[in-house]
Design a protein around this motif. Structure first.
Motif, short mmCIF file in Angstrom:
data_model
loop_
_atom_site.label_atom_id
_atom_site.label_comp_id
_atom_site.label_asym_id
_atom_site.label_seq_id
_atom_site.Cartn_x
_atom_site.Cartn_y
_atom_site.Cartn_z
N GLU A 169 -15.57 -20.19 42.20
CA GLU A 169 -14.40 -19.37 41.95
C GLU A 169 -14.66 -18.04 42.64
OE1 GLU A 169 -11.78 -18.28 38.03
OE2 GLU A 169 -13.81 -19.01 37.77
N LEU A 170 -13.76 -17.63 43.50
CA LEU A 170 -13.94 -16.42 44.30
C LEU A 170 -12.84 -15.42 43.93
CD1 LEU A 170 -15.58 -15.19 46.65
CD2 LEU A 170 -13.88 -16.15 48.18
N VAL B 55 -14.57 -5.37 46.03
CA VAL B 55 -15.59 -5.95 45.14
C VAL B 55 -15.31 -7.45 45.11
CG1 VAL B 55 -16.47 -6.10 42.79
CG2 VAL B 55 -15.82 -3.89 43.73
N THR B 56 -16.33 -8.25 45.40
CA THR B 56 -16.18 -9.70 45.42
C THR B 56 -17.05 -10.31 44.33
OG1 THR B 56 -15.81 -9.65 47.81
CG2 THR B 56 -16.38 -11.77 46.85
N LEU B 57 -16.42 -11.14 43.51
CA LEU B 57 -17.11 -11.86 42.44
C LEU B 57 -17.03 -13.34 42.75
CD1 LEU B 57 -18.31 -12.05 39.52
CD2 LEU B 57 -15.96 -12.12 38.71
N SER B 58 -18.20 -13.96 42.87
CA SER B 58 -18.28 -15.40 43.14
C SER B 58 -19.01 -16.06 41.98
CB SER B 58 -19.03 -15.63 44.45
OG SER B 58 -19.25 -17.01 44.64
N ILE B 59 -18.34 -17.05 41.35
CA ILE B 59 -18.94 -17.75 40.22
C ILE B 59 -19.03 -19.22 40.59
CG2 ILE B 59 -18.83 -18.17 37.74
CD1 ILE B 59 -16.66 -15.96 37.65
N ARG B 60 -20.22 -19.77 40.46
CA ARG B 60 -20.46 -21.17 40.82
C ARG B 60 -21.15 -21.88 39.66
NH1 ARG B 60 -21.95 -21.27 46.15
NH2 ARG B 60 -20.57 -22.92 46.69
N GLY C 34 -15.72 -27.29 47.52
CA GLY C 34 -16.56 -27.84 48.58
C GLY C 34 -15.72 -28.14 49.80
N ILE C 35 -15.28 -29.39 49.93
CA ILE C 35 -14.50 -29.79 51.11
C ILE C 35 -13.04 -29.38 51.00
CG2 ILE C 35 -16.00 -31.72 51.70
CD1 ILE C 35 -14.01 -33.58 50.28
N TYR C 36 -12.58 -29.05 49.80
CA TYR C 36 -11.19 -28.66 49.58
C TYR C 36 -11.14 -27.23 49.05
CZ TYR C 36 -6.66 -28.28 47.32
OH TYR C 36 -5.43 -27.83 46.93
N GLN C 37 -10.23 -26.44 49.61
CA GLN C 37 -10.04 -25.08 49.13
C GLN C 37 -8.59 -24.91 48.71
OE1 GLN C 37 -11.21 -22.35 52.18
NE2 GLN C 37 -13.38 -22.73 51.89
N ALA C 38 -8.39 -24.44 47.49
CA ALA C 38 -7.05 -24.16 47.02
C ALA C 38 -6.52 -22.93 47.76
CB ALA C 38 -7.05 -23.92 45.52
N LYS C 39 -5.22 -22.78 47.75
CA LYS C 39 -4.60 -21.65 48.43
C LYS C 39 -5.01 -20.35 47.75
CE LYS C 39 -0.14 -19.70 49.51
NZ LYS C 39 1.26 -19.67 49.13
N ALA C 40 -5.35 -19.35 48.54
CA ALA C 40 -5.71 -18.04 48.00
C ALA C 40 -4.45 -17.35 47.47
CB ALA C 40 -6.37 -17.19 49.09
N GLU C 41 -4.57 -16.80 46.28
CA GLU C 41 -3.46 -16.09 45.65
C GLU C 41 -3.82 -14.61 45.57
OE1 GLU C 41 -0.56 -17.42 44.37
OE2 GLU C 41 -1.12 -19.44 45.04
N ILE C 42 -2.84 -13.75 45.79
CA ILE C 42 -3.06 -12.31 45.71
C ILE C 42 -2.04 -11.73 44.74
CG2 ILE C 42 -3.02 -10.12 46.97
CD1 ILE C 42 -3.88 -11.70 49.44
N ARG C 43 -2.54 -10.95 43.77
CA ARG C 43 -1.69 -10.30 42.78
C ARG C 43 -1.83 -8.79 42.94
NH1 ARG C 43 1.08 -14.62 41.28
NH2 ARG C 43 -0.16 -16.15 40.21
#
Length: 191
Positions: A89-90, A28-33, A105-114
């Protein structure tokens, strides 16, 4: 005074959120913009121009005090503009983990997995009202390896109650083959 007015204006810029919930068999993917208004976009553009003006004036007249002020101003409002105009926010929820990433946009923070142990709970924090609809920040909670409940992620952006209901149905369908029509009364245990 001007900075206080700017911060008040900035807090009201992106009250509208675009929420997209997608689901496939295992995820399930939740994308909030954030969706800033036209006035908000113009305000951010003006504040960025003011910061650039401070930098140019500091360099041109060699006023050393204006240089750090201009740099901090440009960094704050530049980052704020990237987040409100291009950010999102993904959140990805699978049967055993929750992953999240902030994109600017041009910068993506590191993906974190819990890791999700035993159960996944979603708590709500009221985040105000927009268009007569209550909005909430989501807190995803699970158990750590010692069996103690802990917060694994808190959303930065808010969701409406209708988005929350849609998310709950999608998560329940991820873990259950048949979803009870009265999905709010169905137990929510993952493992």
């Amino acid at each position: 005074f001007l900075l206080g007015k700017a911060l008040n204006l900035c807090s009201e810029i992106a009250e509208e959120m675009i929420v997209n919930i997608t689901q496939n068999r295992d995820l399930v993917t939740l994308s909030i913009r954030p969706q800033p208004s036209l006035i908000g976009k113009i305000s951010m553009f003006i504040f960025n121009l003011l910061g650039i003006g401070l930098l140019v004036l500091g360099l041109y007249d060699w006023i050393l005090l204006l240089l750090p002020i201009g740099i901090v101003w440009c960094m704050f409002f530049g980052w704020f503009t990237l987040w409100n105009c291009f950010g999102r926010e993904l959140i990805q929820i699978s049967k055993s983990s929750l992953g999240y990433q902030l994109e600017y946009g041009i910068y993506q923070a590191k993906a974190e997995i819990r890791e999700v142990n035993k159960a996944l709970n979603i708590s709500l924090i009221p985040a105000g009202e927009y268009n007569n609809e209550e909005r909430y920040q989501l807190i995803f909670e699970s158990f750590n390896t010692k069996g103690i409940p802990e917060e694994i992620y808190r959303t930065t952006l808010s969701n409406s109650e209708t988005d929350l209901k849609e998310l709950k149905i999608a998560i329940r369908q991820l873990y259950f083959k048949k979803v009870d029509p009265d999905y709010l009364k169905q137990p929510f245990i993952l493992n």
